[in-house]
Design a protein around this motif. Structure first.
Motif, PDB file in Angstrom:
ATOM      1  N   SER A  66       0.809  -0.666  -0.526  1.00 49.42           N
ATOM      2  CA  SER A  66      -0.128  -0.039   0.047  1.00 49.42           C
ATOM      3  C   SER A  66       0.443   1.106  -0.126  1.00 49.42           C
ATOM      4  O   SER A  66       2.152   1.460   0.481  1.00 49.42           O
ATOM      5  N   ALA A  67      -0.122   2.013  -0.653  1.00 47.36           N
ATOM      6  CA  ALA A  67       1.225   3.766  -0.488  1.00 47.36           C
ATOM      7  C   ALA A  67       1.864   4.010   0.959  1.00 47.36           C
ATOM      8  O   ALA A  67       2.363   4.838   1.227  1.00 47.36           O
ATOM      9  N   GLY A  68       0.703   3.515   2.106  1.00 47.45           N
ATOM     10  CA  GLY A  68       1.005   4.409   3.233  1.00 47.45           C
ATOM     11  C   GLY A  68       1.983   3.749   3.377  1.00 47.45           C
ATOM     12  O   GLY A  68       3.248   3.801   4.243  1.00 47.45           O
ATOM     13  N   VAL A  69       1.998   2.007   3.711  1.00 53.64           N
ATOM     14  CA  VAL A  69       3.251   1.613   4.539  1.00 53.64           C
ATOM     15  C   VAL A  69       4.444   1.621   2.845  1.00 53.64           C
ATOM     16  O   VAL A  69       5.649   1.915   3.606  1.00 53.64           O
ATOM     17  N   LEU A 192      -0.924   4.947  11.786  1.00 50.94           N
ATOM     18  CA  LEU A 192      -1.689   6.249  11.112  1.00 50.94           C
ATOM     19  C   LEU A 192      -0.909   5.766   9.288  1.00 50.94           C
ATOM     20  O   LEU A 192      -1.519   5.246   8.493  1.00 50.94           O
ATOM     21  N   LEU A 193       0.237   4.745   9.201  1.00 47.68           N
ATOM     22  CA  LEU A 193       0.162   4.888   7.572  1.00 47.68           C
ATOM     23  C   LEU A 193       0.240   3.525   7.674  1.00 47.68           C
ATOM     24  O   LEU A 193       0.140   2.727   5.953  1.00 47.68           O
ATOM     25  N   ALA A 194       0.451   2.264   8.604  1.00 44.24           N
ATOM     26  CA  ALA A 194       0.143   0.335   8.485  1.00 44.24           C
ATOM     27  C   ALA A 194      -0.704   0.188   9.001  1.00 44.24           C
ATOM     28  O   ALA A 194      -0.610  -1.009  10.029  1.00 44.24           O
ATOM     29  N   ARG A 195      -1.898   0.512   9.546  1.00 47.46           N
ATOM     30  CA  ARG A 195      -3.238  -0.148  10.063  1.00 47.46           C
ATOM     31  C   ARG A 195      -3.718  -1.009   9.822  1.00 47.46           C
ATOM     32  O   ARG A 195      -3.813  -1.593  11.373  1.00 47.46           O
ATOM     33  N   LYS A 196      -3.517  -1.425   8.853  1.00 44.20           N
ATOM     34  CA  LYS A 196      -3.843  -3.060   8.715  1.00 44.20           C
ATOM     35  C   LYS A 196      -2.723  -4.090   9.299  1.00 44.20           C
ATOM     36  O   LYS A 196      -3.480  -4.830   9.603  1.00 44.20           O
ATOM     37  N   HIS A 197      -1.856  -4.345   9.372  1.00 41.34           N
ATOM     38  CA  HIS A 197      -1.145  -4.507   9.511  1.00 41.34           C
ATOM     39  C   HIS A 197      -0.477  -4.125  11.627  1.00 41.34           C
ATOM     40  O   HIS A 197      -0.017  -4.853  12.424  1.00 41.34           O
ATOM     41  N   PHE A 198      -1.276  -3.179  12.135  1.00 37.64           N
ATOM     42  CA  PHE A 198      -1.121  -3.189  13.600  1.00 37.64           C
ATOM     43  C   PHE A 198      -2.924  -2.579  14.245  1.00 37.64           C
ATOM     44  O   PHE A 198      -2.813  -1.104  14.234  1.00 37.64           O
ATOM     45  N   ASP A 199      -3.229  -3.651  14.549  1.00 33.99           N
ATOM     46  CA  ASP A 199      -4.485  -3.427  15.017  1.00 33.99           C
ATOM     47  C   ASP A 199      -4.862  -4.105  15.701  1.00 33.99           C
ATOM     48  O   ASP A 199      -6.565  -4.976  16.262  1.00 33.99           O
ATOM     49  N   THR A 387      -8.241 -10.747   9.248  1.00 32.59           N
ATOM     50  CA  THR A 387      -9.006 -10.330   8.708  1.00 32.59           C
ATOM     51  C   THR A 387     -10.250  -9.851   8.554  1.00 32.59           C
ATOM     52  O   THR A 387     -10.890  -9.649   8.283  1.00 32.59           O
ATOM     53  N   ARG A 388     -11.078 -11.162   9.091  1.00 34.67           N
ATOM     54  CA  ARG A 388     -12.164 -11.257   9.657  1.00 34.67           C
ATOM     55  C   ARG A 388     -12.632 -10.245  10.801  1.00 34.67           C
ATOM     56  O   ARG A 388     -13.554  -9.969  11.238  1.00 34.67           O
ATOM     57  N   GLN A 389     -11.190 -10.090  12.104  1.00 36.80           N
ATOM     58  CA  GLN A 389     -11.777  -9.749  12.550  1.00 36.80           C
ATOM     59  C   GLN A 389     -11.915  -7.955  12.580  1.00 36.80           C
ATOM     60  O   GLN A 389     -12.774  -7.108  13.070  1.00 36.80           O
ATOM     61  N   ARG A 390     -11.209  -7.310  11.448  1.00 36.76           N
ATOM     62  CA  ARG A 390     -11.173  -5.992  10.697  1.00 36.76           C
ATOM     63  C   ARG A 390     -12.818  -6.062  10.443  1.00 36.76           C
ATOM     64  O   ARG A 390     -13.583  -5.151  10.910  1.00 36.76           O
ATOM     65  N   ILE A 391     -12.858  -7.060   9.442  1.00 37.06           N
ATOM     66  CA  ILE A 391     -14.354  -6.982   9.309  1.00 37.06           C
ATOM     67  C   ILE A 391     -15.814  -6.466  10.096  1.00 37.06           C
ATOM     68  O   ILE A 391     -16.113  -5.805  10.513  1.00 37.06           O
ATOM     69  N   LEU A 392     -15.470  -7.288  10.863  1.00 34.52           N
ATOM     70  CA  LEU A 392     -16.811  -7.565  11.926  1.00 34.52           C
ATOM     71  C   LEU A 392     -16.192  -5.930  13.614  1.00 34.52           C
ATOM     72  O   LEU A 392     -17.471  -5.394  13.566  1.00 34.52           O
ATOM     73  N   SER A 393     -15.291  -6.040  13.466  1.00 34.76           N
ATOM     74  CA  SER A 393     -14.956  -4.358  13.644  1.00 34.76           C
ATOM     75  C   SER A 393     -15.316  -3.263  13.415  1.00 34.76           C
ATOM     76  O   SER A 393     -15.297  -2.261  13.749  1.00 34.76           O
ATOM     77  N   GLY A 394     -15.914  -4.030  11.923  1.00 34.41           N
ATOM     78  CA  GLY A 394     -16.497  -2.411  11.266  1.00 34.41           C
ATOM     79  C   GLY A 394     -15.700  -0.921  10.799  1.00 34.41           C
ATOM     80  O   GLY A 394     -15.711  -0.315  10.217  1.00 34.41           O
ATOM     81  N   HIS A 400     -11.569  -5.423   3.405  1.00 31.01           N
ATOM     82  CA  HIS A 400     -11.401  -6.494   4.126  1.00 31.01           C
ATOM     83  C   HIS A 400     -12.365  -7.366   3.374  1.00 31.01           C
ATOM     84  O   HIS A 400     -11.767  -7.827   3.302  1.00 31.01           O
ATOM     85  N   GLN A 401     -13.419  -7.168   3.150  1.00 26.65           N
ATOM     86  CA  GLN A 401     -14.178  -8.144   2.636  1.00 26.65           C
ATOM     87  C   GLN A 401     -13.790  -8.195   0.918  1.00 26.65           C
ATOM     88  O   GLN A 401     -13.104  -9.665   1.131  1.00 26.65           O
ATOM     89  N   ALA A 402     -12.888  -7.010   0.237  1.00 28.35           N
ATOM     90  CA  ALA A 402     -12.313  -8.044  -1.041  1.00 28.35           C
ATOM     91  C   ALA A 402     -10.912  -9.024  -0.609  1.00 28.35           C
ATOM     92  O   ALA A 402     -10.769  -9.490  -1.627  1.00 28.35           O
ATOM     93  N   ASP A 403     -10.091  -8.608   0.610  1.00 32.65           N
ATOM     94  CA  ASP A 403      -9.404  -9.269   0.829  1.00 32.65           C
ATOM     95  C   ASP A 403      -9.485 -10.650   1.361  1.00 32.65           C
ATOM     96  O   ASP A 403      -8.726 -11.306   1.032  1.00 32.65           O
ATOM     97  N   GLU A 404     -10.950 -10.737   1.909  1.00 35.65           N
ATOM     98  CA  GLU A 404     -11.147 -11.773   2.659  1.00 35.65           C
ATOM     99  C   GLU A 404     -11.760 -12.991   1.600  1.00 35.65           C
ATOM    100  O   GLU A 404     -11.260 -13.935   0.961  1.00 35.65           O
ATOM    101  N   LEU A 405     -12.244 -12.366   0.245  1.00 37.32           N
ATOM    102  CA  LEU A 405     -12.447 -13.285  -0.542  1.00 37.32           C
ATOM    103  C   LEU A 405     -10.996 -14.179  -1.447  1.00 37.32           C
ATOM    104  O   LEU A 405     -11.150 -14.738  -1.747  1.00 37.32           O
ATOM    105  N   GLN A 406      -9.773 -12.770  -1.407  1.00 38.05           N
ATOM    106  CA  GLN A 406      -8.863 -13.430  -1.551  1.00 38.05           C
ATOM    107  C   GLN A 406      -8.280 -14.253  -1.258  1.00 38.05           C
ATOM    108  O   GLN A 406      -7.607 -15.870  -2.015  1.00 38.05           O
ATOM    109  N   GLN A 407      -7.644 -14.155   0.022  1.00 37.53           N
ATOM    110  CA  GLN A 407      -7.429 -15.506   0.872  1.00 37.53           C
ATOM    111  C   GLN A 407      -8.299 -16.448   0.570  1.00 37.53           C
ATOM    112  O   GLN A 407      -7.723 -17.802   1.064  1.00 37.53           O
TER     113      GLN A 407
END
Length: 420
Positions: A66-69, A192-199, A387-394, A400-407
């Protein structure tokens, strides 16, 4: 793992966002680590029950950074490079070339202990190496440079009456405030910039340990090298300093900064920019306090160490253990929801979501020369659960649903490769 033929593996979802009924919403909170609001609960994607066609869905293309990372890694590398022009002359001026070399080598030992702890804590859901490298270089170079730049201005704020008062101020006020702020800035950038990995709090502790390990590494070079350069008996003084910092307190900085990472990780569970920045400042308070208590130990050092610092260390170990247990339970619960939707059997969930099951699964796969595939499947299943936990966190549900399907597609391919 199931030993069925690959053709029995369920195919990709026909209607990707239509899921079979999963566990009740009340059962979706296996621990305090993964609390889910009822309004945010989404069933796991379902799958088509028809016989598998035999056409293996292609594994998803490797997603670009991602651009942030990418900006974080490049920017961190540039900052670290320029920081060396300040940090290296400072170290050499205080240690000399001989002291620097010996201090560098000696500092590798406590650093290895901290990085081993990072590996153990991070083993369940490993963070990207590029982000761990950013965290280490931030601690080892950038945070040191920030400290060197800020502390002279900070010192001007204190109207000291003598050298002893000034040294006490620098150790008990300046060092805790400036150093913890400098180290934790790296955590804030990661959040702030890598929040997908710091959750979550485990991620916060892992990144905090890595940042602090880098900071302590450079600081130890200074202390070990100076014990040689400024002493008339460098050998005994180096041994004494190494015992104090490398044996008695290799995790001191890590524990200080981990309190900030823990609080920021808890805030990341309920993602909001303002909340996360607020958690940064709140998290600095216990870090600065613990740092102050450590640096304030004087005449009664041994008593304070035994009665205060060792219990703090044991409490930190207990907290990390509880975090790991909660993370394991969260993984199992989220995979059970995919099990209810048909993606896994209960046997597979038990193998993929428990440490013992993983060991047995990898041992079994190694006997058929499929160990790498099983390790990839274990890692992919863990990533899917989070990834599912991120989805359920709102947070960022659509992305994240797109990531879920790929995974899920990737897991189908890996599963087929494992069962052969």
């Amino acid at each position: 793992m199931s030993t069925n033929h690959p053709d029995a593996v369920p195919g990709p979802p026909a209607d990707p966002h239509y899921g079979a009924p999963g566990p009740s919403r009340g059962a979706s909170n296996p621990s305090w680590l993964g609390q889910v609001r009822a309004t945010n609960y989404h069933p796991a994607p379902g799958y088509s029950n028809g016989p598998f066609s035999g056409m293996m869905p292609p594994a998803p293309a490797r997603q670009g950074t991602s651009a942030g990372v990418l900006g974080l890694v490049i920017g961190g590398g540039v900052l670290a490079f320029f920081s060396l022009f300040l940090v290296l002359p400072f170290l050499l001026a205080n240690t000399g070339s001989t002291g620097f070399i010996i201090g560098f080598v000696a500092s590798l030992i406590p650093l290895a202990a901290v990085l081993l702890a990072v590996h153990v804590i991070d083993r369940w859901e490993p963070e990207p190496r590029r982000l761990l490298l950013f965290a280490f270089t931030w601690g080892a170079a950038v945070s040191i440079a920030v400290t060197l730049l800020i502390q002279p201005f900070f010192a001007l704020m204190f109207p000291y009456s003598g050298e002893a008062d000034f040294q006490a101020f620098m150790a008990t006020v300046q060092a805790p405030v400036v150093e913890e702020f400098a180290k934790s800035l790296g955590l804030l950038l990661l959040l702030l910039l890598a929040r997908k990995h710091f959750d979550g709090p485990v991620d916060g502790v892992v990144f905090a340990f890595t940042v602090a390990g880098g900071f302590a590494f450079t600081e130890n070079i200074l202390y070990f090298g100076r014990a040689i350069a400024e002493s008339s008996s460098p050998g005994p003084d180096l041994v004494q300093m190494f015992f104090l910092r490398g044996v008695m307190s290799p995790f001191a900085h890590a524990i200080f900064t981990a309190t900030t990472g823990l609080i920021m990780g808890l805030a990341a569970r309920r993602w909001h920019g303002g909340v996360s920045v607020g958690a940064f400042f709140v998290g600095l308070i216990p870090a600065m306090f613990l740092h102050n208590r450590w640096n304030s130990m004087g005449q009664g050092f041994l008593v304070d160490y035994l009665l205060i610092q060792i219990p703090i260390f044991l409490l930190a170990v207990s907290c990390i253990f509880l975090l790991r247990v909660a993370e394991n339970r969260l993984t199992r619960q989220r995979l059970l929801e995919y099990c209810a939707a048909g993606w896994f059997t209960i046997t597979e969930v038990n193998m993929l979501a428990t440490a013992r099951g993983r060991r047995e699964a990898i041992r079994w796969a190694n006997s058929y020369h499929r160990g790498p595939h099983m390790k990839s499947l274990v890692k992919a299943a863990t990533q899917l659960a989070f990834t599912r936990q991120r989805i359920l966190s709102g947070r960022d549900i659509t992305a994240h649903q797109a990531d879920e399907l790929q995974q899920l597609q990737h897991i189908v391919a890996l599963r087929a490769a494992v069962v052969g």
